[in-house]
Design a protein around this motif. Structure first.
Motif, PDB file in Angstrom:
ATOM      1  N   TYR A 187      -1.777   0.059  -0.222  1.00  0.00           N
ATOM      2  CA  TYR A 187      -0.867   1.083  -0.737  1.00  0.00           C
ATOM      3  C   TYR A 187       0.578   0.847  -0.302  1.00  0.00           C
TER       4      TYR A 187
ATOM      5  N   SER B 150       3.719   2.116   1.430  1.00  0.00           N
ATOM      6  CA  SER B 150       3.932   3.136   2.445  1.00  0.00           C
ATOM      7  C   SER B 150       5.415   3.433   2.591  1.00  0.00           C
TER       8      SER B 150
ATOM      9  N   GLN C  17      -3.240   8.916   0.220  1.00  0.00           N
ATOM     10  CA  GLN C  17      -3.738   7.546   0.248  1.00  0.00           C
ATOM     11  C   GLN C  17      -4.941   7.393   1.181  1.00  0.00           C
TER      12      GLN C  17
ATOM     13  N   TRP D 290      -4.046   9.537  -4.723  1.00  0.00           N
ATOM     14  CA  TRP D 290      -2.709   8.978  -4.877  1.00  0.00           C
ATOM     15  C   TRP D 290      -2.665   8.258  -6.221  1.00  0.00           C
TER      16      TRP D 290
ATOM     17  N   ARG E  78      -7.530  -0.534  -1.714  1.00  0.00           N
ATOM     18  CA  ARG E  78      -6.878   0.369  -0.769  1.00  0.00           C
ATOM     19  C   ARG E  78      -5.683  -0.316  -0.069  1.00  0.00           C
TER      20      ARG E  78
END
Length: 414
Positions: free
Chosen positions: A353, A355, A375, A384, A351
């Motif tokens: 990601y 941004s 996300q 996502w 997790r």
């Protein structure tokens, strides 16, 4: 009185043509002396007609002028929509594109290819929307400090400087007198960038400085480009998107803790989520718990691996992660290969990601809201997909959170 988009005194290409009409009428009338009555009457009539027609044209031009107000510049009066516009921050380039005037942009603050790639990443998913950055000047030529050559602004000879003058006065070597000179001899300033984080602008702009939301800024810039209807339509898309997201959020206790960071040289640079400013307007509406809420986070705050593991957010969002300077896939692998970084929950659970860009305009904000929703809440909004650092990923139409064609039509003026 607001500043004029045209200069009423200095005889530049932005000057009025009033002096020309006066010379025309005066010359014709003066040339009538000693001529026959019929010739005099004819030429006098022609001169009077010419002067009247010119006055009528000037009256129409005056009637078509419009004014837009924004802190810290106050009221700026335009005689026509600007066609050659200096832009420093990416959000204003995005606004120019959104309102059908991307081709008016002549510059960006930093590398136009880097900023342009970020815009391209989103525009690639909108039919007919693009940003042509060929020939775009780079304003900043500094490294450790922002250095903008004032002479470059004279070379660009813009109709408008779509930039916060408070930012300009912070440039290396610039004084307020330089800002005033550029505004008076080239073209006015129009911009507000300290609304990004509600930070204090430099003197002499600190007193009375007003802060706006992204969509309030967008509305004002839309008015500059005489595109109020497009601005309102995009705002409607945004409001619908936020309502869709917020009406489908899980209970607060089921939402993840989120840390927004930039990672460089084995160091984490955190940002807070639930603070004022448009920088987090793509995350704040999702109502998540900010992993750094208890800390006194500033732009100088940094964490090592051990400190980050103590905080241990459920999700790590890496700012500037879309078609920009950072390869978030490589960063995630770097964290996974580190003995402490590999223990982070966000790393173990996949997790971490990419941004959004905090310096976001209205089109960017729509995609970045959708991206963040997916996300953080894949069960509610769809997974996502894998992202390779290029264009914004293809999202199946049934999983899209806003209508791409509607946005493309708005930008096209349909």
């Amino acid at each position: 009185m607001g500043k004029k988009f045209f200069d009423d005194v200095t005889p530049t290409r932005r000057s009025y043509l009033k002096s020309g009409s006066a010379v025309l009428a005066g010359g014709l009338l003066a040339g009538c002396t000693g001529q026959s009555g019929s010739e005099t009457e004819t030429e006098t009539t022609e001169a009077t007609t010419a002067a009247t027609e010119t006055d009528a044209t000037e009256t129409t031009a005056a009637d078509s002028s419009y004014s837009v107000s924004m802190s810290p510049v106050g009221e700026v009066t335009f005689e026509s929509v600007p066609e050659n516009v200096m832009v420093y921050s990416l959000l204003y380039a995005d606004m120019a594109v959104a309102y059908g005037h991307g081709d008016a942009v002549n510059s960006l603050g930093f590398d136009s290819d880097a900023g342009g790639r970020t815009l391209d990443a989103y525009y690639d998913r909108l039919d007919g929307v693009s940003f042509d950055r060929e020939g775009i000047a780079q304003l900043n030529n500094g490294s450790s400090s922002i250095s903008v050559d004032k002479e470059l602004l004279y070379e660009l000879d813009s109709d408008l400087h779509l930039m916060d003058p408070a930012l300009a006065v912070s440039f290396d070597g610039w004084e307020q007198s330089d800002v005033e000179e550029v505004g008076e001899t080239i073209a006015p300033w129009f911009g507000n960038v300290y609304s990004r984080a509600h930070s204090t602008p430099p003197e002499p702009y600190a007193d009375g400085y007003e802060y706006y939301t992204l969509w309030e800024l967008s509305e004002k810039v839309g008015a500059v480009f005489q595109a109020e209807e497009r601005a309102a339509e995009l705002k409607s898309v945004h409001d619908d998107l936020v309502e869709t997201i917020q009406s489908n959020l899980p209970p607060k206790e089921e939402r993840p803790t989120v840390g927004v960071v930039i990672f460089m040289s084995d160091t984490f640079y955190p940002s807070k989520i639930n603070v004022d400013g448009f920088a987090t307007s793509h995350i704040r509406p999702l109502g998540v718990t900010d992993a750094f809420a208890a800390d006194d986070v500033t732009y100088e705050t940094s964490y090592d691996y051990e400190t980050m593991l103590e905080i241990d957010p459920d999700v790590l969002l890496h700012s500037f992660g879309v078609a920009s300077y950072y390869d978030v896939n490589s960063i995630e692998q770097t964290l996974a290969d580190h003995p402490v970084g590999s223990e982070l929950s966000a790393v173990k659970n996949g997790r971490v990601y990419p941004s959004g860009n905090p310096v976001q305009g209205p089109i960017m904000n729509l995609f970045q809201l959708e991206m963040t929703a997916k996300q953080l809440f894949p069960e509610q909004f769809g997974e996502w997909p894998e992202y390779d650092g290029g264009a914004y990923p293809e999202i199946p139409e049934e999983e899209q959170l806003f209508d791409r064609q509607r946005v493309a039509d708005i930008v096209a003026g349909n």
